[in-house]
Design a protein around this motif. Sequence first.
Motif: not given
Length: 257
Positions: A233-248
Amino acid sequence: MIDKQVASAAEAVADIPDGASLAVGGFGLSGNPMALIEAILAQGTTDLRVVSNNCGVDDWGLGVLLNAHRIRTMTSSYVGENKEFERQFLTGELELELTPQGTLAEKLRAGGSGIAAFFTQTGVGTQVAGGGLPRRYAADGSVAVASPVKEVRTIVVGGVAAEYVLEDAIVTDFSLVHALRGDRHGNLVFNKAARNFNPLAAMAGRVCIAQVEELVDPGGIDPDAVHLPGVFVHRVVEVGTGIAKRIEKRTVRTGGN
């Protein structure tokens, strides 16, 4: 040790040029690196060559890049949930290399492990080995580009001779993945089904960019819990736990116990 944290998804993908090849994690809609995908969409990168198990759905996952006509070719094992994918493929707007799922997984893993190619029984006796699978259609519906014939060799394994087809490894310019947790050295932990293709996609990229829900300091992850070591891994960005997660496909029980 190198601190691999970057401030934003936009900064993390800023040097991905038009025409780049990408290995993108995700299994169905599990573990899609949406912040990175949306950052690529926003910066206008186009003519992409993408390797991923599937292409999301019409409005989620890689489907958002597909809808914007930013993807030139796809290497995938499953494409059945995306109507726009079907339309672009059948009209000759998109080139597709359809690959058996286990073979795709091993092609990515091999690429990340320095293995140039491998033999497998999967696909022997089919168009996967014999060639002729449509890769791109012409406007009139004829096959403009078909898959090539691959080398098939008889090999004795465990005292049994059988035919095996030669498959090339996959190495891409960049890889985009989503992880549950990571540290600033790039060590990653994935959650359930998101672990299916994200580690393999990460390995295959010459530059791996990981979005993580939670970023911890080095030492904040038990070494026994690391699913992918930071060397990949070369780069890491934190996006938080509140991101949207879709159910297919959401199913709800209507009755019974």
